[in-house]
Motif scaffolding. Structure first.
Motif, mmCIF file in Angstrom:
data_model
loop_
_atom_site.group_PDB
_atom_site.id
_atom_site.type_symbol
_atom_site.label_atom_id
_atom_site.label_comp_id
_atom_site.label_asym_id
_atom_site.label_seq_id
_atom_site.Cartn_x
_atom_site.Cartn_y
_atom_site.Cartn_z
ATOM 1 N N TRP A 161 21.236 33.778 14.803
ATOM 2 C CA TRP A 161 20.661 34.239 16.183
ATOM 3 C C TRP A 161 19.244 34.534 16.021
ATOM 4 C CZ3 TRP A 161 25.228 36.215 14.920
ATOM 5 C CH2 TRP A 161 26.383 35.561 15.373
ATOM 6 N N GLY A 162 18.317 34.237 17.162
ATOM 7 C CA GLY A 162 17.180 35.062 16.927
ATOM 8 C C GLY A 162 16.554 34.777 18.511
ATOM 9 N N PHE A 163 15.320 35.542 18.693
ATOM 10 C CA PHE A 163 14.716 35.755 20.029
ATOM 11 C C PHE A 163 13.759 34.483 20.089
ATOM 12 C CE2 PHE A 163 17.186 39.526 20.272
ATOM 13 C CZ PHE A 163 17.635 39.569 21.765
ATOM 14 N N LEU A 164 13.430 34.051 21.185
ATOM 15 C CA LEU A 164 12.186 33.078 21.390
ATOM 16 C C LEU A 164 10.980 33.787 21.294
ATOM 17 C CD1 LEU A 164 13.634 30.683 23.968
ATOM 18 C CD2 LEU A 164 13.859 30.616 21.373
ATOM 19 N N GLY A 165 10.826 34.945 21.813
ATOM 20 C CA GLY A 165 9.582 35.670 22.139
ATOM 21 C C GLY A 165 9.765 37.057 22.381
ATOM 22 N N LYS A 166 8.537 37.702 22.927
ATOM 23 C CA LYS A 166 8.498 38.903 23.146
ATOM 24 C C LYS A 166 7.867 39.099 24.468
ATOM 25 C CE LYS A 166 4.946 40.648 20.158
ATOM 26 N NZ LYS A 166 4.574 41.558 19.138
ATOM 27 N N PHE A 178 7.445 33.455 19.728
ATOM 28 C CA PHE A 178 7.339 33.191 18.078
ATOM 29 C C PHE A 178 7.301 31.887 17.718
ATOM 30 C CE2 PHE A 178 10.252 37.331 19.053
ATOM 31 C CZ PHE A 178 8.883 38.118 18.657
ATOM 32 N N LYS A 179 6.363 31.726 16.590
ATOM 33 C CA LYS A 179 6.388 30.313 16.168
ATOM 34 C C LYS A 179 6.583 30.352 14.650
ATOM 35 C CE LYS A 179 1.307 30.559 14.941
ATOM 36 N NZ LYS A 179 -0.192 29.869 15.332
ATOM 37 N N HIS A 180 7.073 31.621 14.170
ATOM 38 C CA HIS A 180 7.334 31.254 12.655
ATOM 39 C C HIS A 180 8.502 32.117 12.359
ATOM 40 C CE1 HIS A 180 5.901 32.268 8.282
ATOM 41 N NE2 HIS A 180 6.836 31.514 8.291
ATOM 42 N N LEU A 181 9.430 31.349 11.938
ATOM 43 C CA LEU A 181 10.986 31.712 11.713
ATOM 44 C C LEU A 181 11.280 31.939 10.157
ATOM 45 C CD1 LEU A 181 13.149 29.738 14.035
ATOM 46 C CD2 LEU A 181 12.280 32.076 14.047
ATOM 47 N N GLN A 182 11.740 33.202 9.619
ATOM 48 C CA GLN A 182 11.783 33.381 8.324
ATOM 49 C C GLN A 182 13.312 33.572 7.903
ATOM 50 O OE1 GLN A 182 9.732 37.217 7.940
ATOM 51 N NE2 GLN A 182 7.462 36.134 7.505
ATOM 52 N N ILE A 194 23.421 34.118 5.864
ATOM 53 C CA ILE A 194 22.061 33.644 6.188
ATOM 54 C C ILE A 194 21.775 34.626 7.592
ATOM 55 C CG2 ILE A 194 23.043 31.911 8.042
ATOM 56 C CD1 ILE A 194 20.837 30.289 7.225
ATOM 57 N N SER A 195 20.539 34.886 7.574
ATOM 58 C CA SER A 195 19.871 35.776 8.596
ATOM 59 C C SER A 195 18.375 35.123 8.893
ATOM 60 C CB SER A 195 19.931 37.118 8.286
ATOM 61 O OG SER A 195 19.062 37.354 7.044
ATOM 62 N N VAL A 196 17.940 35.327 10.141
ATOM 63 C CA VAL A 196 16.713 34.873 10.430
ATOM 64 C C VAL A 196 16.136 35.951 11.185
ATOM 65 C CG1 VAL A 196 17.666 33.765 12.561
ATOM 66 C CG2 VAL A 196 15.478 33.193 11.726
ATOM 67 N N ARG A 197 14.613 36.144 11.061
ATOM 68 C CA ARG A 197 13.691 37.148 11.701
ATOM 69 C C ARG A 197 12.452 36.384 12.230
ATOM 70 N NH1 ARG A 197 10.195 40.034 8.489
ATOM 71 N NH2 ARG A 197 10.354 39.748 6.450
ATOM 72 N N SER A 198 12.135 36.816 13.136
ATOM 73 C CA SER A 198 10.749 36.188 13.560
ATOM 74 C C SER A 198 9.530 37.046 13.014
ATOM 75 C CB SER A 198 10.619 36.276 15.246
ATOM 76 O OG SER A 198 11.740 35.437 15.615
ATOM 77 N N ASN A 230 -1.996 27.888 30.633
ATOM 78 C CA ASN A 230 -3.097 26.889 29.944
ATOM 79 C C ASN A 230 -2.268 26.137 28.909
ATOM 80 O OD1 ASN A 230 -5.328 28.217 31.394
ATOM 81 N ND2 ASN A 230 -5.127 29.833 29.897
ATOM 82 N N GLU A 231 -2.871 24.845 28.670
ATOM 83 C CA GLU A 231 -2.439 24.190 27.543
ATOM 84 C C GLU A 231 -2.611 24.616 26.242
ATOM 85 O OE1 GLU A 231 -3.840 20.004 27.889
ATOM 86 O OE2 GLU A 231 -2.776 19.697 30.047
ATOM 87 N N VAL A 232 -1.771 24.629 25.071
ATOM 88 C CA VAL A 232 -1.875 25.159 23.868
ATOM 89 C C VAL A 232 -1.244 24.448 22.897
ATOM 90 C CG1 VAL A 232 -1.791 27.599 24.746
ATOM 91 C CG2 VAL A 232 0.293 26.478 24.271
ATOM 92 N N ASP A 233 -1.707 24.468 21.792
ATOM 93 C CA ASP A 233 -1.298 23.602 20.585
ATOM 94 C C ASP A 233 -0.271 24.776 19.999
ATOM 95 O OD1 ASP A 233 -2.377 21.097 21.241
ATOM 96 O OD2 ASP A 233 -4.270 21.807 20.584
ATOM 97 N N VAL A 234 0.866 24.524 19.247
ATOM 98 C CA VAL A 234 1.724 25.355 18.512
ATOM 99 C C VAL A 234 2.250 24.852 17.472
ATOM 100 C CG1 VAL A 234 3.863 26.646 18.686
ATOM 101 C CG2 VAL A 234 2.413 26.481 20.607
ATOM 102 N N ASP A 235 2.052 25.245 16.213
ATOM 103 C CA ASP A 235 2.642 24.850 15.003
ATOM 104 C C ASP A 235 3.907 25.597 14.727
ATOM 105 O OD1 ASP A 235 0.389 22.966 14.766
ATOM 106 O OD2 ASP A 235 -0.858 24.163 13.174
ATOM 107 N N PHE A 236 4.807 24.952 14.869
ATOM 108 C CA PHE A 236 6.204 25.838 14.543
ATOM 109 C C PHE A 236 6.317 25.907 12.969
ATOM 110 C CE2 PHE A 236 6.879 24.627 19.009
ATOM 111 C CZ PHE A 236 7.435 25.621 19.329
ATOM 112 N N MET A 237 6.485 26.890 12.380
ATOM 113 C CA MET A 237 6.450 27.069 11.069
ATOM 114 C C MET A 237 7.975 27.878 10.598
ATOM 115 S SD MET A 237 2.647 27.905 9.960
ATOM 116 C CE MET A 237 2.480 29.541 10.765
ATOM 117 N N TYR A 238 8.254 27.690 9.348
ATOM 118 C CA TYR A 238 9.312 28.543 8.661
ATOM 119 C C TYR A 238 9.463 28.713 7.354
ATOM 120 C CZ TYR A 238 11.209 24.015 6.875
ATOM 121 O OH TYR A 238 11.139 22.809 6.126
ATOM 122 N N SER A 239 9.942 29.761 6.954
ATOM 123 C CA SER A 239 9.834 30.442 5.493
ATOM 124 C C SER A 239 11.292 30.428 5.069
ATOM 125 C CB SER A 239 9.181 31.670 5.165
ATOM 126 O OG SER A 239 7.751 31.280 5.798
#
Length: 627
Positions: free
Chosen positions: A134-139, A156-160, A173-177, A189-198
């Motif tokens: 599980w993880g939260f989408l944002g804050k 949040f756009k980067h999951l670890q 397995i665990s995940v944190r933002s 406003n329109e925005v460009d987002v790069d969803f990343m992960y480690s």
């Protein structure tokens, strides 16, 4: 024998169905370096309302490849799981650092949709090799501000991902933002987002068989166990109080009767009877709407059998945490296979009540539970479809359930009904029913149906309310419930408390000369005693269902015992009736009054004759006509 065979088949089929329910794409959960380990995105929803969930891609997430839906079993669909391929690729033992999963250009509408999700504390759920994450989408950044219009919303756009393994198996397995990799969604406003992960891997010694234990440890924490044991002790005290209460009533009533008849039998026969002895000729009068009450007994017996099977599967470890859909699969399969029990019980009981239209009774039995359930489902499913929630069942799943009901449940119900109609059981009341019913005297308000129903449910509820809290927190919250052994103990206590409170309330009702007890007890205990209200069909019988000969038929002096035996049997079922006579002989032989009563030579002779009759299985009750 047919019911036992059906029960065995139900258990075997359910075990096979549940055990093969969910398997990852890696069938044995063993992988080599670089192998693709299945990662599925399941659903999203507000954290404070776990029952409200939506598909993962209902929010405008991006994906680097076409989204593929995982083929799900029936139980998974009923559980609200909608698994699809996730945009992240987590190969076995392949570490990654800030790798881009996909890129997304968000429009103003998509930004508003994400902002609304973040404001409601939306979380996401995924499954990696069948392990939930599980993880939260944002804050929401309030920064001491009280006006909601001044809050800041970030995505949040980067999951670890941190994954633990043991040799060639995934264990945890665990995940944190990353709190520093965020996108501002405050403005439209329109925005460009790069969803990343480690991805990081580490080796541990935990065996594969114990990888699910951490999800159930929260239920076994010491302070939780103390609460559970306190609940059991509280329930046991309730049982002891009820036992003492009923024993006092029994001793007092029987003692007074024995003393009265032993001192002056002729005077006792001339006295006008009062209380429940006055209505002994009306107690066994057939109830109104006997087809409906027979259908209720049949459906209750089926649900009670279903509960026993579910407990058996839980105690052998089938329902481990996050075994997706296992419980719902077991419920559907066992309910379908035990419908024959409902048909047999309802038809047999209905025919014993001298009913003639047994086909209509079977139709009523089949629809008494499924009908309201279907109407409730239609309403809830319509609401879920309107909100596009995952609780909405697809059309194909509805068709499958309908086919199960048509091809399995209904035929077994009919076969059970035919067997019940042709059964040799007969309703044999131990005393003759009068031609015309006696008038019921006016009753005070607290002896009427609704107050009696409230009193009947209070003590059973007090015995299980703590466990109910944990169950509801598990069903409608994020808590995990795994202590099935304690739940089974509480369930047994619930049955005992319900039986005792039914005996007590029925005694008070008969003592008030109210002989219409059938529906009162059915309504009062409709939830708590679905199965063991069947015994009025057999009354007082032996192990071989033999009816006492005419020599044992009662007149009037011990009708108190007849009525009480009838009530007691109606609550505890045929198991109690098998031990009925021997327990009563033991009870009377140990009381001080009965010792003096049986001390007379004439009564000693009859007592020996009674014991011999019980030992030979020819007579089952103690009546004054044998004395």
């Amino acid at each position: 024998m047919a019911s036992c065979s059906l029960a065995v088949v139900a258990i075997l089929v359910t075990l096979f169905s549940v055990q093969t329910l969910v398997r990852s794409d890696g069938s044995d959960h063993r992988y080599k370096v670089g192998d693709d380990v299945p990662l599925y995105a399941n659903k999203v929803g507000p954290f404070h309302n776990p029952s409200e969930t939506y598909r993962y891609f209902d929010l405008p997430f991006c994906s680097s490849a076409p989204v593929k839906e995982k083929k799900e079993a029936l139980g998974e669909v009923l559980n609200g799981d909608r698994l699809v391929s996730a945009p992240y690729k987590l190969q076995f033992l392949s570490e990654k650092e800030s790798e881009t999963a996909c890129k997304k250009h968000m429009t103003k509408e998509e930004v508003a949709k994400f902002r609304n999700a973040v404001s409601k504390d939306y979380y996401f759920q995924m499954y990696y090799d069948d392990l939930p994450i599980w993880g939260f989408l944002g804050k929401v950044d309030k920064d001491g501000k009280t006006d909601p219009s001044e809050y800041k919303y970030y995505l949040f756009k980067h999951l670890q991902f941190e994954i633990s393994y043991n040799k060639d198996r995934v264990i945890e397995i665990s995940v944190r933002s990353d709190p520093n990799a965020i996108v501002d969604l405050t403005e439209d406003n329109e925005v460009d987002v790069d969803f990343m992960y480690s991805v990081r891997w580490k080796e541990i010694d935990t065996p594969f068989e114990k990888r699910m234990e951490k999800y159930s440890q929260s239920s076994s924490l010491p302070h939780h166990l103390e609460i559970h044991w306190f609940s059991i002790i509280n329930s046991c005290v309730t049982v002891l109080l009820l036992t003492g209460f009923l024993a006092t009533i029994l001793m007092r009533v029987l003692k007074n009767d024995f003393v009265k008849y032993a001192h002056d039998e002729e005077t006792a026969d001339d006295q006008e009877e009062t209380g429940w002895k006055y209505i002994h000729g009306d107690v066994f009068r057939y109830p109104k709407y006997k087809s409906l009450i027979a259908a209720a007994v049949g459906s209750g017996t089926q649900l009670f059998t279903l509960s026993i099977f579910i407990f058996m599967l839980a105690l052998v470890g089938v329902f481990y945490p996050y075994n997706r859909g296992a419980l719902f699969t077991a419920l559907v399969v066992i309910y379908a296979l035990t419908s024959g029990i409902a048909g047999y019980t309802a038809a047999s009981f209905y025919c014993q009540l001298e009913g003639t239209n047994w086909v209509r009774n079977l139709l009523l039995t089949g629809s008494l539970f499924c009908g309201p359930l279907f109407l409730t489902f239609c309403f809830l499913n319509t609401v879920a479809i309107a909100y596009n929630a995952t609780a909405a069942l697809p059309f194909g799943t509805i068709v499958v359930i309908f086919l199960i009901w048509t091809l399995v449940t209904s035929p077994l119900l009919v076969l059970g009904g035919i067997a019940g109609k042709n059964s040799k059981a007969e309703f044999q009341a131990p005393c003759r029913t009068t031609k015309y019913p006696r008038e019921i005297p006016p009753l005070p308000w607290y002896r009427r149906t609704v107050p009696q129903m409230a009193m009947a449910g209070f003590l059973p509820f007090s015995a299980i309310y703590i466990e109910l809290y944990y169950i509801f927190a598990s069903v409608w919250g994020h808590r995990i419930y795994t202590i099935y052994s304690i739940l089974f103990i509480v369930f047994i206590i619930l049955l005992i408390v319900t039986a005792f409170i039914t005996v007590a309330l029925t005694y008070f009702q008969l003592a008030a000369e109210d002989h219409e007890w059938w529906w009162r007890k059915c309504l009062s205990c409709a939830v708590d005693q679905p199965a063991y209200s069947y015994m009025p069909t057999a009354c007082i019988t032996t192990m071989h269902d033999q009816i006492c000969p005419d020599l044992c038929k009662p007149h009037s002096s011990l009708d108190t015992w007849h009525a009480f035996a009838m009530v007691f049997s109606s609550c505890l079922g045929q198991l109690v009736s098998a031990l009925h006579c021997s327990l009563f002989v033991t009870f009377t032989a140990q009381s001080s009054v009965s010792r003096k009563w049986f001390g007379h030579p004439y009564f000693e002779q009859k007592q020996h004759a009674l014991v011999e009759a019980i030992a030979s299985g020819t007579c089952c009750t103690l009546h004054d006509s044998t004395l």
